[in-house]
Scaffold this active site. Structure first.
Site, PDB file in Angstrom:
ATOM      1  N   LEU A  94      26.194 -13.104   3.322  1.00 29.41           N
ATOM      2  CA  LEU A  94      25.189 -12.078   2.352  1.00 29.41           C
ATOM      3  C   LEU A  94      24.123 -13.278   1.571  1.00 29.41           C
ATOM      4  O   LEU A  94      24.501 -14.542   1.203  1.00 29.41           O
ATOM      5  CB  LEU A  94      26.469 -12.008   0.610  1.00 29.41           C
ATOM      6  CG  LEU A  94      25.662 -10.644  -0.123  1.00 29.41           C
ATOM      7  CD1 LEU A  94      25.589  -9.420   0.884  1.00 29.41           C
ATOM      8  CD2 LEU A  94      27.060 -10.358  -1.308  1.00 29.41           C
ATOM      9  N   ASP A  95      23.467 -13.079   2.478  1.00 33.01           N
ATOM     10  CA  ASP A  95      22.059 -13.437   2.103  1.00 33.01           C
ATOM     11  C   ASP A  95      21.749 -13.662  -0.227  1.00 33.01           C
ATOM     12  O   ASP A  95      21.606 -13.220  -0.633  1.00 33.01           O
ATOM     13  CB  ASP A  95      20.582 -13.188   2.506  1.00 33.01           C
ATOM     14  CG  ASP A  95      20.297 -12.271   4.317  1.00 33.01           C
ATOM     15  OD1 ASP A  95      21.028 -13.615   4.646  1.00 33.01           O
ATOM     16  OD2 ASP A  95      19.874 -12.212   4.477  1.00 33.01           O
ATOM     17  N   ARG A  96      21.271 -14.964   0.374  1.00 36.27           N
ATOM     18  CA  ARG A  96      20.563 -15.558  -0.890  1.00 36.27           C
ATOM     19  C   ARG A  96      20.494 -14.430  -1.830  1.00 36.27           C
ATOM     20  O   ARG A  96      20.404 -14.532  -2.880  1.00 36.27           O
ATOM     21  CB  ARG A  96      20.080 -17.012  -0.713  1.00 36.27           C
ATOM     22  CG  ARG A  96      19.479 -17.255  -2.077  1.00 36.27           C
ATOM     23  CD  ARG A  96      18.626 -18.879  -1.634  1.00 36.27           C
ATOM     24  NE  ARG A  96      17.451 -18.365  -1.270  1.00 36.27           N
ATOM     25  CZ  ARG A  96      16.269 -17.931  -2.410  1.00 36.27           C
ATOM     26  NH1 ARG A  96      16.063 -18.515  -3.115  1.00 36.27           N
ATOM     27  NH2 ARG A  96      14.847 -18.339  -1.917  1.00 36.27           N
ATOM     28  N   THR A  98      20.115 -11.285  -1.466  1.00 34.76           N
ATOM     29  CA  THR A  98      20.695  -9.993  -1.130  1.00 34.76           C
ATOM     30  C   THR A  98      21.950 -10.862  -2.565  1.00 34.76           C
ATOM     31  O   THR A  98      22.964 -11.077  -2.877  1.00 34.76           O
ATOM     32  CB  THR A  98      21.147 -10.021  -0.350  1.00 34.76           C
ATOM     33  OG1 THR A  98      20.231  -9.581   0.898  1.00 34.76           O
ATOM     34  CG2 THR A  98      21.706  -8.166  -0.227  1.00 34.76           C
TER      35      THR A  98
END
Length: 248
Positions: A94-96, A98
């Site tokens: 899970l992207d930073r 997002t």
């Protein structure tokens, strides 16, 4: 050890058969230098905690795990300290930038069972994105296949012939709102897809133009949230689902 930390698929003392081909470089020992880190002023919320896993609602700007520049200010480190459990490891990316539902393993004995769900694409991940411009998709689910390539040393993922195949389900849910379900898990898959379709995500600092990385800039949240995470528990066979409270 890297295996105990979740950074390697092999446990300490495990014999690796001769001729084993590794899918990627695999560390045996990982002890990074930890630089001074300013606090990230956003808190995660625990949605559920059991002996096997912890599910959190991750805020924007807080990394799920270390990215080489941030170690202490991550969901993984915060949970390990908060719950006094050094075995906690995020099970998916899970992207930073997002926000949303993030599933973490809390038990090394059952970790592989949950990891295998993601490897077999048996976890449904649903995202909601607020975009710039009107998306050229309807209210019914549409599947889009695109080849994507991550260039070494660059942040931007390119949609290019010969790249890794990616698949995403997408539909419009409102005014400049789209819902997405990635079938594959390529880096920046949803961000690159929407930019390619001419409707980049609100607040995106990389697509369609890379404006540079500033880890201390919290002024513009990315309009992307992992709203739902659904799976059949591999241990007890029960359906489980979690929902984020964040909105893009």
């Amino acid at each position: 050890m890297a295996g105990d930390a979740g950074d390697s698929p092999f446990r300490f003392g495990e014999a690796i058969p001769a001729g084993t081909v590794l899918e990627r470089p695999t560390p045996a020992w990982f002890t990074p230098d930890v630089p001074v880190e300013p606090p990230i002023p956003f808190a995660h919320v625990v949605l559920e905690i059991t002996g096997r896993y912890v599910v959190v609602d991750k805020p924007h700007f807080l990394p799920a795990t270390t990215n080489g520049r941030i170690v202490r200010e991550t969901v993984q480190t915060r949970l390990r300290v908060e719950l006094d459990n050094p075995d906690i490891v995020p099970l998916h990316r899970l992207d930073r930038l997002t926000a949303g539902a993030l599933l973490c393993s809390a038990d090394p004995e059952t970790r592989a069972a949950y990891q295998s769900l993601f490897q077999r694409r048996e976890v449904t991940k649903t995202y909601l994105a607020r975009v710039v411009g009107e998306p050229l998709v309807g209210e019914e689910w549409t599947t889009i296949d695109l080849p994507m390539r991550k260039i070494s040393g660059e942040r931007v993922v390119q949609v290019a012939v010969g790249g890794v195949p990616t698949r995403t389900r997408i539909r419009r849910t409102g005014d400049r709102l789209v819902e997405l379900q990635p079938v594959t898990g390529h880096t920046h898959q949803l961000r690159a897809l929407l930019a390619h379709l001419g409707c980049p995500i609100v607040g995106d600092d990389t697509y369609p133009v890379d404006t540079g990385l500033d880890l201390a800039d919290f002024s513009t949240p990315l309009g992307l949230v992992a709203t739902r995470l659904q799976l059949v528990d591999p241990v007890d066979g029960r359906f489980r689902g979690w929902r984020s409270t964040h909105l893009p």
